[in-house]
Write a protein that holds these residues in place. Structure first.
Motif, PDB file in Angstrom:
ATOM      1  N   HIS A   1       0.831  -1.203   0.000  1.00 30.41           N
ATOM      2  CA  HIS A   1       0.000   0.000   0.000  1.00 30.41           C
ATOM      3  C   HIS A   1       0.871   1.261   0.000  1.00 30.41           C
ATOM      4  O   HIS A   1       0.606   2.215  -0.758  1.00 30.41           O
ATOM      5  N   ALA A   2       1.894   1.290   0.840  1.00 31.54           N
ATOM      6  CA  ALA A   2       2.797   2.449   0.890  1.00 31.54           C
ATOM      7  C   ALA A   2       3.489   2.648  -0.451  1.00 31.54           C
ATOM      8  O   ALA A   2       3.693   3.789  -0.908  1.00 31.54           O
ATOM      9  N   ALA A   3       3.876   1.535  -1.112  1.00 34.30           N
ATOM     10  CA  ALA A   3       4.532   1.637  -2.419  1.00 34.30           C
ATOM     11  C   ALA A   3       3.557   2.158  -3.475  1.00 34.30           C
ATOM     12  O   ALA A   3       3.923   2.957  -4.350  1.00 34.30           O
ATOM     13  N   HIS A   4       2.311   1.709  -3.378  1.00 35.37           N
ATOM     14  CA  HIS A   4       1.309   2.146  -4.355  1.00 35.37           C
ATOM     15  C   HIS A   4       1.037   3.641  -4.248  1.00 35.37           C
ATOM     16  O   HIS A   4       0.851   4.325  -5.263  1.00 35.37           O
ATOM     17  N   ASP A   5       1.005   4.172  -3.023  1.00 33.86           N
ATOM     18  CA  ASP A   5       0.752   5.596  -2.822  1.00 33.86           C
ATOM     19  C   ASP A   5       1.799   6.464  -3.503  1.00 33.86           C
ATOM     20  O   ASP A   5       1.506   7.598  -3.926  1.00 33.86           O
ATOM     21  N   LYS A   6       3.039   5.986  -3.607  1.00 35.98           N
ATOM     22  CA  LYS A   6       4.110   6.764  -4.239  1.00 35.98           C
ATOM     23  C   LYS A   6       4.414   6.270  -5.653  1.00 35.98           C
ATOM     24  O   LYS A   6       5.385   6.725  -6.271  1.00 35.98           O
ATOM     25  N   ASN A   7       3.598   5.307  -6.134  1.00 37.68           N
ATOM     26  CA  ASN A   7       3.829   4.720  -7.456  1.00 37.68           C
ATOM     27  C   ASN A   7       5.237   4.133  -7.567  1.00 37.68           C
ATOM     28  O   ASN A   7       5.923   4.259  -8.584  1.00 37.68           O
ATOM     29  N   VAL A   8       5.683   3.507  -6.460  1.00 36.88           N
ATOM     30  CA  VAL A   8       6.997   2.855  -6.419  1.00 36.88           C
ATOM     31  C   VAL A   8       6.824   1.382  -6.768  1.00 36.88           C
ATOM     32  O   VAL A   8       5.954   0.693  -6.201  1.00 36.88           O
ATOM     33  N   GLU A   9       7.619   0.900  -7.710  1.00 39.75           N
ATOM     34  CA  GLU A   9       7.566  -0.514  -8.104  1.00 39.75           C
ATOM     35  C   GLU A   9       8.284  -1.359  -7.044  1.00 39.75           C
ATOM     36  O   GLU A   9       9.479  -1.206  -6.813  1.00 39.75           O
ATOM     37  N   LEU A  10       7.548  -2.228  -6.391  1.00 39.73           N
ATOM     38  CA  LEU A  10       8.085  -3.094  -5.336  1.00 39.73           C
ATOM     39  C   LEU A  10       8.131  -4.515  -5.870  1.00 39.73           C
ATOM     40  O   LEU A  10       7.099  -5.078  -6.273  1.00 39.73           O
ATOM     41  N   GLN A  11       9.324  -5.127  -5.883  1.00 38.51           N
ATOM     42  CA  GLN A  11       9.500  -6.396  -6.593  1.00 38.51           C
ATOM     43  C   GLN A  11      10.400  -7.338  -5.812  1.00 38.51           C
ATOM     44  O   GLN A  11      11.401  -6.927  -5.198  1.00 38.51           O
ATOM     45  N   LEU A  12      10.049  -8.627  -5.818  1.00 34.42           N
ATOM     46  CA  LEU A  12      10.877  -9.696  -5.256  1.00 34.42           C
ATOM     47  C   LEU A  12      11.514 -10.450  -6.415  1.00 34.42           C
ATOM     48  O   LEU A  12      10.796 -11.022  -7.256  1.00 34.42           O
TER      49      LEU A  12
ATOM     50  N   ASN B   1      10.287  -5.433   7.250  1.00 28.71           N
ATOM     51  CA  ASN B   1       9.325  -4.326   7.238  1.00 28.71           C
ATOM     52  C   ASN B   1      10.019  -2.987   7.430  1.00 28.71           C
ATOM     53  O   ASN B   1       9.690  -1.993   6.771  1.00 28.71           O
ATOM     54  N   ASN B   2      10.991  -2.956   8.350  1.00 32.85           N
ATOM     55  CA  ASN B   2      11.739  -1.715   8.575  1.00 32.85           C
ATOM     56  C   ASN B   2      12.539  -1.319   7.341  1.00 32.85           C
ATOM     57  O   ASN B   2      12.541  -0.151   6.923  1.00 32.85           O
ATOM     58  N   LEU B   3      13.248  -2.285   6.755  1.00 29.73           N
ATOM     59  CA  LEU B   3      14.115  -1.978   5.616  1.00 29.73           C
ATOM     60  C   LEU B   3      13.305  -1.611   4.374  1.00 29.73           C
ATOM     61  O   LEU B   3      13.643  -0.645   3.674  1.00 29.73           O
ATOM     62  N   ILE B   4      12.252  -2.379   4.100  1.00 30.70           N
ATOM     63  CA  ILE B   4      11.444  -2.083   2.895  1.00 30.70           C
ATOM     64  C   ILE B   4      10.697  -0.765   3.079  1.00 30.70           C
ATOM     65  O   ILE B   4      10.641   0.065   2.160  1.00 30.70           O
ATOM     66  N   GLY B   5      10.118  -0.554   4.278  1.00 30.82           N
ATOM     67  CA  GLY B   5       9.434   0.714   4.528  1.00 30.82           C
ATOM     68  C   GLY B   5      10.378   1.889   4.452  1.00 30.82           C
ATOM     69  O   GLY B   5      10.032   2.960   3.898  1.00 30.82           O
ATOM     70  N   ASN B   6      11.593   1.715   4.972  1.00 31.13           N
ATOM     71  CA  ASN B   6      12.591   2.779   4.908  1.00 31.13           C
ATOM     72  C   ASN B   6      12.974   3.067   3.448  1.00 31.13           C
ATOM     73  O   ASN B   6      13.140   4.233   3.048  1.00 31.13           O
ATOM     74  N   ALA B   7      13.106   1.998   2.632  1.00 25.38           N
ATOM     75  CA  ALA B   7      13.467   2.179   1.214  1.00 25.38           C
ATOM     76  C   ALA B   7      12.366   2.920   0.466  1.00 25.38           C
ATOM     77  O   ALA B   7      12.644   3.793  -0.365  1.00 25.38           O
ATOM     78  N   ILE B   8      11.104   2.591   0.754  1.00 25.65           N
ATOM     79  CA  ILE B   8       9.986   3.262   0.069  1.00 25.65           C
ATOM     80  C   ILE B   8       9.943   4.735   0.450  1.00 25.65           C
ATOM     81  O   ILE B   8       9.723   5.610  -0.404  1.00 25.65           O
ATOM     82  N   ARG B   9      10.151   5.043   1.734  1.00 28.02           N
ATOM     83  CA  ARG B   9      10.107   6.445   2.180  1.00 28.02           C
ATOM     84  C   ARG B   9      11.175   7.281   1.505  1.00 28.02           C
ATOM     85  O   ARG B   9      10.966   8.466   1.211  1.00 28.02           O
ATOM     86  N   HIS B  10      12.345   6.716   1.269  1.00 26.94           N
ATOM     87  CA  HIS B  10      13.453   7.492   0.717  1.00 26.94           C
ATOM     88  C   HIS B  10      13.569   7.366  -0.791  1.00 26.94           C
ATOM     89  O   HIS B  10      14.522   7.890  -1.386  1.00 26.94           O
ATOM     90  N   THR B  11      12.642   6.670  -1.416  1.00 27.60           N
ATOM     91  CA  THR B  11      12.640   6.563  -2.879  1.00 27.60           C
ATOM     92  C   THR B  11      11.653   7.579  -3.443  1.00 27.60           C
ATOM     93  O   THR B  11      10.510   7.665  -2.981  1.00 27.60           O
ATOM     94  N   PRO B  12      12.045   8.358  -4.428  1.00 28.90           N
ATOM     95  CA  PRO B  12      11.112   9.338  -5.012  1.00 28.90           C
ATOM     96  C   PRO B  12       9.964   8.652  -5.745  1.00 28.90           C
ATOM     97  O   PRO B  12      10.009   7.447  -6.021  1.00 28.90           O
TER      98      PRO B  12
END
Length: 436
Positions: free
Chosen positions: A307-318, A338-349
């Motif tokens: 959901h957080a990735a979708h809000d910023k239109n960030v492509e999240l992939q495994l 969760n901490n690392l992925i959430g942190n990556a989404i926050r700092h990704t434009p």
């Protein structure tokens, strides 16, 4: 005899060694000196016996002496009162016809000779004995050499042996130092006193007492953080509940703005309290670790952050969907991811990319969380794991505890975590190494 003392370890090796060294090198000195003196004595005795034999009309073969005896370095001459030679053992030296009684130095054919002239008491005969001066010096040099060289060897050998024995004797202290240097910061378990040297037992006991006090202090700190976070959450929940029942439509614009600021502040305080609780729980003792399938944990973590990735239109992939097992606590690993992925989404434009990579090597499992954000400068890559640290100029909100909690959970599970630059996306890359 049990060598439980460092002092006894050193002395029991050093004292017998010194006696052995002294005995061996004393024997060497004695044999070398004896050999040199015997050579000189043999040559002089041969000259004397040859003189007596010749006076009796006989002779002695020089073959009876070893080759290394220098017969030409000595001579014996007997003269009558007119200075004529009655007996001469060697023709190598020509002496003046008349010599004063006693010792004197004479130069002949480039050699220096020490000559003693002794007049007879009952006749007018003169008895002369000579030795080449270099031979006398050689005898002195050889005598000094036979003493000084072995003593120098004794000194060198004793230094080497002493260094070796002291190093061996201090091995328990070195072992204790290595044990302490290899300890992880969170390991406050007791050091065993078994097989420790007597001198180290009080030090080990004092260290164990210090570890106990530190552990007790940390436990009090964790309890305080836990209790404080619990106490803070209750009034914050009440404040937010009261704010939410207020009808915003009846408020004027300035009041609505202040109202929104209150809600935002309450949310941030609630988030901080939650992180403090999470940090306190991360510092507790680890559970028994077992092999776990990582794929379900990865998929669940990505689903929670979708959901957080979708809000910023960030492509999240495994990038790996293979079932891989590793020794880890699944709840801790989920919190780390969760901490690392959430942190990556926050700092990704916006319109950026975050990937999770799973690799298997011969001795460990490697997980990487990479993003296309600005990355972390090399000077800050160690500091980001400190509590409440925020990089200068950082605009995203946060308590500054996420990465500190992540590192604590990794240590509890034996996971190595490092931060670098992503070669795929150019941003930050957090790498986890898990035990198989």
């Amino acid at each position: 005899m049990k060598l439980s003392s460092i002092r006894s370890r050193i002395l029991v090796f050093l004292i017998p060694l010194l006696f052995v060294v002294w005995g061996v090198f004393s024997a060497i000195v004695y044999n070398l000196t004896e050999e040199e003196l015997y050579e000189t004595h043999d040559a002089q005795a041969f000259q004397l016996v040859s003189a007596i034999a010749q006076l009796e009309g006989d002779a002695i073969s020089p073959n009876l002496l070893d080759d290394h005896h220098e017969l030409n370095d000595y001579f014996v001459i007997i003269r009558d009162g007119d200075g004529n030679d009655i007996y001469r053992s060697s023709d190598k030296v020509e002496l003046p016809k008349y010599l004063r009684p006693g010792g004197q130095e004479i130069e002949y054919d480039g050699d220096s000779w020490v000559v003693w002239s002794f007049p007879g008491l009952k006749t007018d005969k003169q008895y002369i004995i000579g030795i080449v001066f270099d031979e006398a010096l050689e005898l002195a040099d050889q005598t000094v050499a036979t003493v000084s060289i072995p003593l120098a060897l004794v000194l060198v050998f004793s230094i080497i042996a002493t260094v070796f024995i002291v190093k061996r004797g201090l091995r328990p202290l070195t072992a204790l130092s290595e044990t302490l240097s290899e300890r992880e910061p969170e390991n406050l378990g007791k050091i065993t006193t078994e097989k420790q040297a007597d001198e180290l037992v009080p030090i080990v006991d004092s260290l164990n007492m210090l570890f106990d006090r530190i552990e007790e202090y940390l436990a009090r700190e964790q309890r305080f953080i836990d209790d404080a976070a619990h106490e803070i959450r209750t009034p914050l929940t009440v404040v937010k509940a009261q704010c939410q029942v207020i009808e915003r439509d009846k408020l004027d614009e300035p009041t609505k703005l202040r109202f929104d600021n209150i809600i935002e502040g309450v949310d941030r305080a609630t988030h901080l309290a939650a992180k403090l609780l999470e940090h306190a729980r991360a510092g507790q003792d680890a559970k028994e670790l077992k092999e776990q399938d990582l794929l379900p944990v990865l998929q669940e973590s990505l689903a929670q952050q979708a959901h957080a990735a979708h809000d910023k239109n960030v492509e999240l992939q495994l990038l790996q969907s293979e079932h891989v097992e590793a020794v880890v606590d699944p709840e801790d690993l989920a919190a780390v991811l969760n901490n690392l992925i959430g942190n990556a989404i926050r700092h990704t434009p916006n319109d950026g990319q975050v990937i999770v990579v799973l690799d298997r090597t011969e001795d460990h499992i490697q997980l990487s969380v990479e993003d296309s954000g600005p990355g972390v400068p090399e000077d800050y890559r160690e500091k980001v794991f400190e509590r409440f640290f925020r990089m200068p100029g950082q605009s995203s909100s946060g308590a500054g505890l996420g990465l500190s909690i992540t590192q604590t959970l990794c240590r509890r599970n034996g996971i190595e975590i490092s931060l670098g630059k992503s070669e795929r996306l150019g941003g930050a890359s957090f790498v986890l190494k898990l035990k198989k």
